[in-house]
Structure formats: C-alpha cells, structure tokens
Design a protein around this motif. Structure first.
Motif, PDB file in Angstrom:
ATOM      1  N   VAL A 150      39.206  27.147  58.587  1.00 27.76           N
ATOM      2  CA  VAL A 150      40.604  27.396  58.262  1.00 27.76           C
ATOM      3  C   VAL A 150      41.058  26.325  57.275  1.00 27.76           C
ATOM      4  CG1 VAL A 150      42.951  27.511  59.178  1.00 27.76           C
ATOM      5  CG2 VAL A 150      41.048  28.433  60.507  1.00 27.76           C
ATOM      6  N   ASP A 151      41.760  26.741  56.240  1.00 25.14           N
ATOM      7  CA  ASP A 151      42.215  25.815  55.211  1.00 25.14           C
ATOM      8  C   ASP A 151      43.473  25.093  55.697  1.00 25.14           C
ATOM      9  OD1 ASP A 151      42.951  24.449  52.929  1.00 25.14           O
ATOM     10  OD2 ASP A 151      42.654  26.148  51.580  1.00 25.14           O
ATOM     11  N   THR A 152      43.280  24.068  56.501  1.00 27.57           N
ATOM     12  CA  THR A 152      44.411  23.350  57.096  1.00 27.57           C
ATOM     13  C   THR A 152      45.250  22.631  56.041  1.00 27.57           C
ATOM     14  OG1 THR A 152      42.951  21.466  57.540  1.00 27.57           O
ATOM     15  CG2 THR A 152      43.281  23.048  59.325  1.00 27.57           C
ATOM     16  N   ALA A 153      44.620  22.193  54.962  1.00 30.42           N
ATOM     17  CA  ALA A 153      45.370  21.523  53.899  1.00 30.42           C
ATOM     18  C   ALA A 153      46.363  22.490  53.256  1.00 30.42           C
ATOM     19  CB  ALA A 153      44.409  20.970  52.846  1.00 30.42           C
ATOM     20  N   TYR A 154      45.917  23.731  53.043  1.00 31.70           N
ATOM     21  CA  TYR A 154      46.814  24.727  52.451  1.00 31.70           C
ATOM     22  C   TYR A 154      47.943  25.075  53.427  1.00 31.70           C
ATOM     23  CZ  TYR A 154      48.554  29.018  50.350  1.00 31.70           C
ATOM     24  OH  TYR A 154      49.374  29.961  49.804  1.00 31.70           O
ATOM     25  N   ILE A 155      47.627  25.185  54.706  1.00 34.05           N
ATOM     26  CA  ILE A 155      48.656  25.480  55.708  1.00 34.05           C
ATOM     27  C   ILE A 155      49.709  24.370  55.723  1.00 34.05           C
ATOM     28  CG2 ILE A 155      49.109  25.698  58.194  1.00 34.05           C
ATOM     29  CD1 ILE A 155      46.373  27.075  58.429  1.00 34.05           C
ATOM     30  N   THR A 156      49.261  23.127  55.673  1.00 32.51           N
ATOM     31  CA  THR A 156      50.192  21.997  55.641  1.00 32.51           C
ATOM     32  C   THR A 156      51.075  22.050  54.398  1.00 32.51           C
ATOM     33  OG1 THR A 156      48.656  20.597  56.885  1.00 32.51           O
ATOM     34  CG2 THR A 156      50.358  19.480  55.608  1.00 32.51           C
ATOM     35  N   ARG A 158      51.877  24.752  52.520  1.00 33.81           N
ATOM     36  CA  ARG A 158      52.829  25.866  52.572  1.00 33.81           C
ATOM     37  C   ARG A 158      53.923  25.624  53.611  1.00 33.81           C
ATOM     38  NH1 ARG A 158      54.542  28.455  49.151  1.00 33.81           N
ATOM     39  NH2 ARG A 158      54.842  30.448  50.253  1.00 33.81           N
ATOM     40  N   THR A 159      53.567  24.958  54.701  1.00 34.28           N
ATOM     41  CA  THR A 159      54.575  24.661  55.720  1.00 34.28           C
ATOM     42  C   THR A 159      55.647  23.736  55.166  1.00 34.28           C
ATOM     43  OG1 THR A 159      52.974  24.952  57.513  1.00 34.28           O
ATOM     44  CG2 THR A 159      54.946  23.676  58.023  1.00 34.28           C
ATOM     45  N   SER A 160      55.258  22.817  54.294  1.00 30.52           N
ATOM     46  CA  SER A 160      56.240  21.916  53.682  1.00 30.52           C
ATOM     47  C   SER A 160      57.072  22.609  52.610  1.00 30.52           C
ATOM     48  CB  SER A 160      55.528  20.707  53.074  1.00 30.52           C
ATOM     49  OG  SER A 160      54.750  21.080  51.947  1.00 30.52           O
ATOM     50  N   GLU A 161      56.534  23.707  52.045  1.00 27.09           N
ATOM     51  CA  GLU A 161      57.220  24.405  50.952  1.00 27.09           C
ATOM     52  C   GLU A 161      58.157  25.509  51.422  1.00 27.09           C
ATOM     53  OE1 GLU A 161      53.600  23.959  47.646  1.00 27.09           O
ATOM     54  OE2 GLU A 161      53.841  25.809  48.828  1.00 27.09           O
ATOM     55  N   VAL A 162      57.812  26.164  52.533  1.00 24.77           N
ATOM     56  CA  VAL A 162      58.602  27.308  53.021  1.00 24.77           C
ATOM     57  C   VAL A 162      59.546  26.820  54.114  1.00 24.77           C
ATOM     58  CG1 VAL A 162      58.512  29.600  54.059  1.00 24.77           C
ATOM     59  CG2 VAL A 162      56.704  28.870  52.476  1.00 24.77           C
ATOM     60  N   GLU A 169      58.321  24.513  62.689  1.00 26.88           N
ATOM     61  CA  GLU A 169      57.437  23.428  63.100  1.00 26.88           C
ATOM     62  C   GLU A 169      58.242  22.295  63.739  1.00 26.88           C
ATOM     63  OE1 GLU A 169      53.625  21.510  61.068  1.00 26.88           O
ATOM     64  OE2 GLU A 169      55.468  20.804  60.113  1.00 26.88           O
ATOM     65  N   GLU A 170      59.387  21.966  63.161  1.00 34.23           N
ATOM     66  CA  GLU A 170      60.246  20.922  63.726  1.00 34.23           C
ATOM     67  C   GLU A 170      60.793  21.359  65.077  1.00 34.23           C
ATOM     68  OE1 GLU A 170      60.926  17.763  62.696  1.00 34.23           O
ATOM     69  OE2 GLU A 170      59.259  18.184  61.325  1.00 34.23           O
ATOM     70  N   TYR A 171      61.200  22.618  65.170  1.00 35.42           N
ATOM     71  CA  TYR A 171      61.730  23.144  66.430  1.00 35.42           C
ATOM     72  C   TYR A 171      60.692  23.060  67.543  1.00 35.42           C
ATOM     73  CZ  TYR A 171      63.324  26.606  69.853  1.00 35.42           C
ATOM     74  OH  TYR A 171      63.679  27.238  71.023  1.00 35.42           O
ATOM     75  N   MET A 172      59.450  23.405  67.228  1.00 30.85           N
ATOM     76  CA  MET A 172      58.400  23.450  68.248  1.00 30.85           C
ATOM     77  C   MET A 172      58.035  22.072  68.803  1.00 30.85           C
ATOM     78  SD  MET A 172      57.697  26.520  69.029  1.00 30.85           S
ATOM     79  CE  MET A 172      56.174  26.333  69.957  1.00 30.85           C
ATOM     80  N   LYS A 173      58.387  21.023  68.096  1.00 28.84           N
ATOM     81  CA  LYS A 173      58.117  19.675  68.592  1.00 28.84           C
ATOM     82  C   LYS A 173      58.874  19.396  69.883  1.00 28.84           C
ATOM     83  CE  LYS A 173      57.038  17.649  64.080  1.00 28.84           C
ATOM     84  NZ  LYS A 173      57.456  16.690  63.020  1.00 28.84           N
TER      85      LYS A 173
END
Length: 324
Positions: A150-156, A158-162, A169-173
């Motif tokens: 899994v491309d975790t770098a890409y997920i990270t 896109r998560t910062s961009e969208v 992600e912040e809510y789930m913390k």
C-alpha cells in the motif's frame, strides 16, 4: 477472479493485476458501480465470490423498539404509534476488518412494524470521511495494494490535501476502541427530515445512546483480549438483561450544514427522545447475508439531501446483487 466493469482490469485475491494508480486516475467521477468496483478491488476474494466486502464481520440479534409514549404528538410518524416493534439488529466492524480491536463499529436495524418498516444503518462516528462520491471512491482506491504494498506515502499526502480526509483523521484521534456493543454509541451521520405534528419537516441527525454509557478500552485491557471479544461479550450481557439504547434526534440549528456528512455540528441543540431499543437475543449469523437499506424509510421520515446518500444505497444494492 473479478473484473472491474469500467476498465476490464482483473483482480486476484483482492489485488489489481494492472497498476492501481492508473485505475485511480481513470476514475475521474465515481458512480455507484465504480465505488462497488473499488470495494471488490480492495476486499474481494476470488476464492469466495459471495463474500461480503463491506462490514464483513458481524453478528445478528433480535430486539424490540419501544417508542416514547405519545411521541406521535410530536412527530407525525405512524410507525411510532405501535407500543413495541420487532427489530432485527446486526452489529459489525467497518470495512473488511476481522479483528474486534479495530476502531470502526456499525449497527444496522430493521424495525419491522405491522404496517411500515424502517431500516437504519449507523456508525460509531458522528461524521464521515468524504463529502461526495469522488472523495469516497478515492479514499478506498488509494488503499488498494500495488505489488502487495500500500502506498502509505501517497495516502499521507492526499490526507493532508483533502480537507474531508484531514478532518476525519483528526476526529478519529478522539475515538477509542469500545470493549462492548453495550458501550458504543451509534450515529446516523446523514441528516434526515422528520415530520412534526404540523407536518413541517425538521432536519435532524440521530444517535443511539447506550444506557450503560460509552466506554473505551485502555491499551493494557485491549492487549488481554482476543480478536473476537465483541460477540462473546454480547452473549454474556444479553443473558442477564437486554442491551438498551435511547434513540435521540439532534435537531439542526439554522447554521448547521445538513448536506455535508463531514461537518461536525457545534453548540447546543434541541433533542427529542424517540424511543428505546432493547436488544435481547443473540442470533448468530442469520442476517449476515442480508442487505440493510438506509432508503427504506417509514411514512413521516424523508431522505437526506447530501451527495452521498443515494449513491450509498445504490452501491449497497449492487454489492448485494454481486454476492448472490
């Protein structure tokens, strides 16, 4: 083997043979069929073509929904005139997760009245991770492994961009792992519209609040448990007393976003207690193959107006059909 209907690319054991990134780039707009294809690419299994590919792990129970006395003087929902309504319940984990040590939880209901029926699908989060079909499809597509990775770098990235992904992600913390369905609160996420006694439509989200309160496991408590503790815990508790939840409507304030499932509502809200769900009897896997459709609404309740609700129902129908 499964083949993506839009691209003709095939999947073995849930992995794309062709480059996943190419598929993701081609899917500029996700419809229900495209989202179903992504689910099968991520969670499908050629050895088990009838496998449930979302909320895979779960168990069933019987219960009853008891409306609040005279609630139909507040809400014009004829179903709620019944004193006690038989209810089929399915508890589940999110996605294709198989360990009860994961965070996402689901509860689906079929409230089966004599003249009407209400099907409800909820999660243990107040909000969603996507506000539209494109965000929803991409969220899962970027998690499909390529060459077993899994491309975790890409997920990270896109998560910062969208904004929707970052917000979730912040809510789930602040969301922990519950040790029991009896200590889990479930939310509608979508905003539905309820007729009041004057037939005016009231926008509201709803929640099922556990009578035992919400409780999260500590890390040392979690480590002592197996991957299958939720069902055994339910059996033990249900033998002693029904597991109870209060159904509460949370009425929207004028500035609340009612067409965005990623939006948290803040401040004080008027609430209406609708009734009590009593979950009484373990039923094993009797309903695991069923489909619970959020669009199955009783008279007096109207559908959400956000971009995800209709496509969610369509996707459920498509994946149910593929499992047959």
């Amino acid at each position: 083997m499964f083949c993506l209907r839009k691209t003709g690319k095939c999947i073995v054991s849930g992995l794309l043979i062709a480059a996943v990134s190419a598929y993701a780039n081609e899917a500029k707009q996700y419809d229900a069929e495209g989202i179903a294809d992504v689910f099968y690419a991520l969670n499908g299994d050629s050895k088990d073509p009838h496998k449930k590919i979302n909320h895979t792990k779960g168990f069933c129970a019987n219960g009853e929904f008891i409306p609040v006395d005279n609630i139909t003087k507040t809400l014009n929902i004829p179903l709620l005139k019944e004193k006690s309504i038989n209810t089929l319940v399915r508890y589940s984990l999110g996605g294709a997760m198989l360990s009860d040590k994961s965070k996402p939880r689901g509860m689906a209901l079929k409230i089966q009245g004599q003249q009407d029926e209400w099907e409800i699908v909820m999660l243990n989060t107040e909000i969603n991770f996507a506000k539209n079909p494109q965000e929803f499809g991409e969220f899962f597509a970027m998690r499909i492994p390529k060459d077993d990775k899994v491309d975790t770098a890409y997920i990270t990235k896109r998560t910062s961009e969208v904004a929707s992904y970052k917000n979730f992600e912040e809510y789930m913390k602040n969301v922990g792992i519950t040790g029991s369905v009896a200590n889990t609160m479930y939310h509608s996420i979508h905003t539905f519209y309820f007729k009041d006694s004057k037939n005016k439509l009231i926008p509201a989200r709803f929640k099922f609040v556990p009578a035992s309160g919400v409780a999260y496991l500590k890390e040392n408590e979690l480590q002592k448990l197996s991957n299958d503790f939720l069902e055994s815990d339910f059996k033990e508790k249900a033998k002693k007393a029904p597991i109870a939840y209060k159904m509460i409507l949370v009425l929207a304030n004028p500035k609340d976003k009612t067409d965005d499932t990623t939006a948290l509502w803040s401040g004080k809200h008027k609430e209406i207690e609708v009734g009590t769900l009593l979950v009484k009897e373990h039923r094993g896997d009797v309903c695991n193959g069923d489909v619970f459709m959020p669009s199955m609404l009783p008279n007096g309740v109207e559908a959400p107006k956000d971009p995800l609700f209709d496509i969610r129902n369509e996707t459920y129908g498509i994946t149910f059909g593929r499992r047959q």
